[in-house]
Design a protein around this motif. Structure first.
Motif, PDB file in Angstrom:
ATOM      1  N   GLY A 127       0.818  -1.210   0.000  1.00 17.76           N
ATOM      2  CA  GLY A 127       0.000   0.000   0.000  1.00 17.76           C
ATOM      3  C   GLY A 127       0.853   1.261   0.000  1.00 17.76           C
ATOM      4  O   GLY A 127       1.710   1.438   0.871  1.00 17.76           O
ATOM      5  N   ASP A 128       0.614   2.115  -0.960  1.00 16.85           N
ATOM      6  CA  ASP A 128       1.378   3.354  -1.098  1.00 16.85           C
ATOM      7  C   ASP A 128       0.945   4.338  -0.013  1.00 16.85           C
ATOM      8  O   ASP A 128      -0.235   4.688   0.070  1.00 16.85           O
ATOM      9  N   PRO A 129       1.872   4.833   0.811  1.00 16.29           N
ATOM     10  CA  PRO A 129       1.484   5.751   1.886  1.00 16.29           C
ATOM     11  C   PRO A 129       1.203   7.166   1.409  1.00 16.29           C
ATOM     12  O   PRO A 129       0.806   8.015   2.210  1.00 16.29           O
ATOM     13  N   GLY A 130       1.443   7.442   0.131  1.00 16.77           N
ATOM     14  CA  GLY A 130       1.139   8.770  -0.398  1.00 16.77           C
ATOM     15  C   GLY A 130       2.300   9.744  -0.337  1.00 16.77           C
ATOM     16  O   GLY A 130       2.148  10.917  -0.681  1.00 16.77           O
ATOM     17  N   TYR A 131       3.445   9.283   0.111  1.00 14.28           N
ATOM     18  CA  TYR A 131       4.662  10.100   0.117  1.00 14.28           C
ATOM     19  C   TYR A 131       5.838   9.143   0.233  1.00 14.28           C
ATOM     20  O   TYR A 131       5.652   7.916   0.334  1.00 14.28           O
ATOM     21  N   ASP A 132       7.053   9.670   0.225  1.00 13.39           N
ATOM     22  CA  ASP A 132       8.250   8.843   0.322  1.00 13.39           C
ATOM     23  C   ASP A 132       8.814   8.990   1.737  1.00 13.39           C
ATOM     24  O   ASP A 132       9.490   9.983   2.037  1.00 13.39           O
ATOM     25  N   PRO A 133       8.530   8.039   2.644  1.00 12.61           N
ATOM     26  CA  PRO A 133       8.966   8.197   4.032  1.00 12.61           C
ATOM     27  C   PRO A 133      10.475   8.341   4.195  1.00 12.61           C
ATOM     28  O   PRO A 133      10.933   9.125   5.036  1.00 12.61           O
ATOM     29  N   LEU A 134      11.259   7.586   3.418  1.00 10.94           N
ATOM     30  CA  LEU A 134      12.707   7.668   3.592  1.00 10.94           C
ATOM     31  C   LEU A 134      13.237   9.018   3.128  1.00 10.94           C
ATOM     32  O   LEU A 134      14.094   9.626   3.799  1.00 10.94           O
ATOM     33  N   ALA A 135      12.730   9.515   2.013  1.00  3.25           N
ATOM     34  CA  ALA A 135      13.155  10.846   1.547  1.00  3.25           C
ATOM     35  C   ALA A 135      12.782  11.908   2.577  1.00  3.25           C
ATOM     36  O   ALA A 135      13.576  12.816   2.870  1.00  3.25           O
ATOM     37  N   PHE A 136      11.581  11.795   3.117  1.00  5.36           N
ATOM     38  CA  PHE A 136      11.143  12.745   4.143  1.00  5.36           C
ATOM     39  C   PHE A 136      12.038  12.663   5.370  1.00  5.36           C
ATOM     40  O   PHE A 136      12.452  13.684   5.934  1.00  5.36           O
ATOM     41  N   ALA A 137      12.351  11.442   5.790  1.00  4.06           N
ATOM     42  CA  ALA A 137      13.176  11.250   6.989  1.00  4.06           C
ATOM     43  C   ALA A 137      14.564  11.841   6.809  1.00  4.06           C
ATOM     44  O   ALA A 137      15.085  12.521   7.710  1.00  4.06           O
ATOM     45  N   VAL A 138      15.168  11.592   5.656  1.00  6.62           N
ATOM     46  CA  VAL A 138      16.513  12.133   5.414  1.00  6.62           C
ATOM     47  C   VAL A 138      16.485  13.658   5.452  1.00  6.62           C
ATOM     48  O   VAL A 138      17.321  14.296   6.101  1.00  6.62           O
ATOM     49  N   ALA A 139      15.511  14.249   4.782  1.00  9.72           N
ATOM     50  CA  ALA A 139      15.433  15.711   4.722  1.00  9.72           C
ATOM     51  C   ALA A 139      15.219  16.313   6.106  1.00  9.72           C
ATOM     52  O   ALA A 139      15.883  17.286   6.485  1.00  9.72           O
ATOM     53  N   GLU A 140      14.308  15.739   6.882  1.00  7.84           N
ATOM     54  CA  GLU A 140      14.001  16.301   8.197  1.00  7.84           C
ATOM     55  C   GLU A 140      15.140  16.072   9.191  1.00  7.84           C
ATOM     56  O   GLU A 140      15.407  16.923  10.047  1.00  7.84           O
ATOM     57  N   ALA A 141      15.794  14.925   9.104  1.00  7.74           N
ATOM     58  CA  ALA A 141      16.945  14.680   9.984  1.00  7.74           C
ATOM     59  C   ALA A 141      18.069  15.661   9.673  1.00  7.74           C
ATOM     60  O   ALA A 141      18.632  16.292  10.580  1.00  7.74           O
ATOM     61  N   HIS A 142      18.386  15.810   8.403  1.00  6.33           N
ATOM     62  CA  HIS A 142      19.487  16.705   8.031  1.00  6.33           C
ATOM     63  C   HIS A 142      19.164  18.159   8.345  1.00  6.33           C
ATOM     64  O   HIS A 142      20.044  18.937   8.713  1.00  6.33           O
ATOM     65  N   LYS A 143      17.901  18.528   8.219  1.00  3.76           N
ATOM     66  CA  LYS A 143      17.497  19.886   8.574  1.00  3.76           C
ATOM     67  C   LYS A 143      17.863  20.183  10.029  1.00  3.76           C
ATOM     68  O   LYS A 143      18.208  21.322  10.382  1.00  3.76           O
ATOM     69  N   ARG A 144      17.811  19.142  10.866  1.00  4.86           N
ATOM     70  CA  ARG A 144      18.124  19.290  12.291  1.00  4.86           C
ATOM     71  C   ARG A 144      19.578  18.907  12.602  1.00  4.86           C
ATOM     72  O   ARG A 144      19.957  18.790  13.758  1.00  4.86           O
ATOM     73  N   ASN A 145      20.358  18.711  11.552  1.00  2.00           N
ATOM     74  CA  ASN A 145      21.759  18.298  11.666  1.00  2.00           C
ATOM     75  C   ASN A 145      21.907  16.987  12.431  1.00  2.00           C
ATOM     76  O   ASN A 145      22.821  16.795  13.233  1.00  2.00           O
ATOM     77  N   LEU A 146      20.992  16.059  12.171  1.00  2.00           N
ATOM     78  CA  LEU A 146      21.068  14.700  12.688  1.00  2.00           C
ATOM     79  C   LEU A 146      21.515  13.771  11.563  1.00  2.00           C
ATOM     80  O   LEU A 146      21.017  13.883  10.435  1.00  2.00           O
ATOM     81  N   GLU A 147      22.437  12.860  11.854  1.00  2.00           N
ATOM     82  CA  GLU A 147      22.720  11.802  10.887  1.00  2.00           C
ATOM     83  C   GLU A 147      21.524  10.857  10.835  1.00  2.00           C
ATOM     84  O   GLU A 147      20.884  10.590  11.859  1.00  2.00           O
TER      85      GLU A 147
END
Length: 514
Positions: A109-129
């Protein structure tokens, strides 16, 4: 300028008179290390941490994940270990495997977005690896292969599947199955800006009394040259580790490869080189995971033994196991981080020590005496947040009062980026605005240090006592608002550039005059 460089631990041309007389006060504090890996595991299998349940909207899932990342920032963590392939499925639009059922409740089932892409972007925005956590061989938490969607690779290759202990697994002894696992992982490595590939403790499954992992026919087919089934199984897992490491480094040498195994390689009674433990499971013998060999061969970049026991617990003493692992990594390039059982605090009857809110803090106190220990990871995020007995608060208030830089890995890259330029610090109504310019594009983040100009220490920045923030690089010019600056106090700020492997430039100073 020279004084600022001296203050920040860079050799310069300063005279001996500028060196503080009381060198003792400059000794690095064990409670504020400059570099320390800090993270929690965010587990997706059976919705342990995230998403909290299936069927949440995309916006709800995103809000939950942001909340976990914000928890990390508040606690001065610098990384997140996010499970993105719990059961031969995917938290991204994989070319190899279906969407995970733990997103929508339905596999594929497609969740309607890309969770991994979102996670990478939000983590890096907060300077988290962001370390993407993959479980290699587990296929399903149940035994019905027909519950997998028809296009699942396991449905197309049922001969690759073994039923054991109420679950389904890929057979690690089948080369084509191993290649599929590697291809699934490499699909994420190739297409996402992750900082690490992370495995946990599941290789061959944990033993289940009265059951046999049925791979005798596979051993007969592929096991030539191996005198025992156990030797052949360990070889199969060795191949997985070697091959995935080579494949990662071939395309992205900076992506770290780390493994978090069950902490006992072998008991001393089994092998005189083993740990002084009497654990019921030994990874070498029971999971076909020769974890010590992977360290000795430098096949991995970091290891996180799950030392999920209290200090002084006789069958498996935290302190003895940590010392044993420190001995194993010494002389290698492999970093040692320790996995912590936050989930046991206030809930475990295994040992009365887990009723003591001080237990986890005691672990970090012990670790601070072992130079090889470079960080800790906590299982799992929901237990860290639960803060049972106030143990998380106590730990954070004792050991995580300052930010920390990620430990550098010189074996992967040791060249620091060029320093920043044009550092300025200006008083505003809200604090002190520090501005600077990036010099080179390999800069990933920055560290900002602050000390009082008059009466502040003149120590090198070899711990984090003066580190007030790390921020992600967002462009050629950058700024940071220090809202904790005391009105009327003059400060010396220094800014360093860091690359994605946390190599740090020389610092550039400036003074807030107004």
């Amino acid at each position: 300028m020279t004084a600022g460089l001296l203050l920040s631990g860079v050799a310069g041309t300063a005279s001996a008179a500028q060196v503080p007389a009381d060198q003792q006060s400059c000794a690095p504090s064990p409670t504020t290390p400059l570099r320390q890996f800090r993270a929690s595991w965010v587990s997706s299998v059976v919705n342990i941490d995230w998403p909290s349940k299936t069927g949440l909207s995309a916006a709800q899932q995103q809000a939950e994940l942001i909340s976990w990342f914000d928890d990390a920032v508040r606690q001065h963590h610098n990384a997140v270990i996010l499970q993105v392939r719990p059961t031969a499925d995917a938290f991204w639009p994989s070319k190899v495997e279906p969407w995970s059922r733990y997103l929508t409740g339905t596999q594929g089932g497609d969740p309607g977005y890309d969770p991994l892409a979102f996670a990478v972007a939000e983590a890096h925005k907060r300077n988290l690896e962001l370390h993407a956590w993959f479980n290699p061989y587990r296929l399903s938490m149940g035994t019905d292969i027909n519950a997998l969607i028809p296009t699942h690779p396991a449905r197309q290759h049922p001969d690759w599947v073994v039923t054991y202990g109420g679950k389904l697994y890929y057979n690690p002894g089948i080369p084509a199955a191993r290649k599929l696992v590697e291809d699934a992982i490499m699909d994420a490595v190739s297409n996402y800006d992750i900082d690490g590939v992370h495995f946990d403790d599941y290789f061959y499954p944990y033993p289940v009394a009265g059951q046999v992992f049925d791979d005798a026919a596979t051993y007969a087919q592929y096991g030539a040259g191996f005198p025992t089934l156990a030797d052949w199984r360990r070889h199969n897992i060795d191949l997985l580790i070697q091959e995935i490491q080579h494949r990662i480094k071939a395309i992205k040498p900076w992506v770290k490869f780390g493994i978090s195994p069950f902490a006992v390689w072998r008991n001393k009674a089994t092998d005189p080189e083993g740990s002084d433990t009497t654990a019921g499971v030994q990874t070498h013998d029971d999971l076909a995971a020769d974890t010590r060999k992977w360290v000795r061969e430098d096949w991995i970049d970091y290891i996180v033994p799950q030392v999920y026991w209290a200090g002084g617990f006789a069958p498996a003493d935290y302190n003895k196991i940590v010392r044993w692992w420190a001995d194993q990594v010494r002389g290698t390039h492999v970093h040692l981080y320790i996995g912590e059982a936050t989930y046991k605090v206030g809930t475990s009857t295994q040992s009365p020590d887990w009723a003591d809110p001080q237990e986890l803090s005691d672990h970090l106190a012990f670790d601070s005496t072992i130079p090889e220990v470079k960080g800790n990871i906590y299982f799992s995020a929901k237990d860290v947040r639960a803060d049972r007995l106030g143990a998380t608060t106590l730990l954070n208030n004792t050991w995580y009062t300052r930010p920390a830089l990620i430990p550098a890995m010189p074996s992967l890259d040791s060249r620091p980026p060029l320093p920043v330029q044009a550092v300025q610090a200006t008083r505003t109504a809200d604090g002190v605005q520090v501005k600077w310019r990036r010099t080179t594009s390999d800069t990933t983040s920055y560290a900002i240090y602050r000390r009082e100009l008059l009466g502040g220490d003149h120590c090198p920045d070899n711990d984090a006592r003066n580190l007030i923030a790390t921020v992600r690089s967002t462009g050629a010019t950058q700024s940071y608002l220090d809202t904790t600056a005391t009105p009327g106090t003059k400060y010396l700020y220094t800014v360093t550039a860091l690359d994605r492997l946390a190599n740090q430039s020389i610092p550039i100073p400036t003074i807030s005059l107004h």
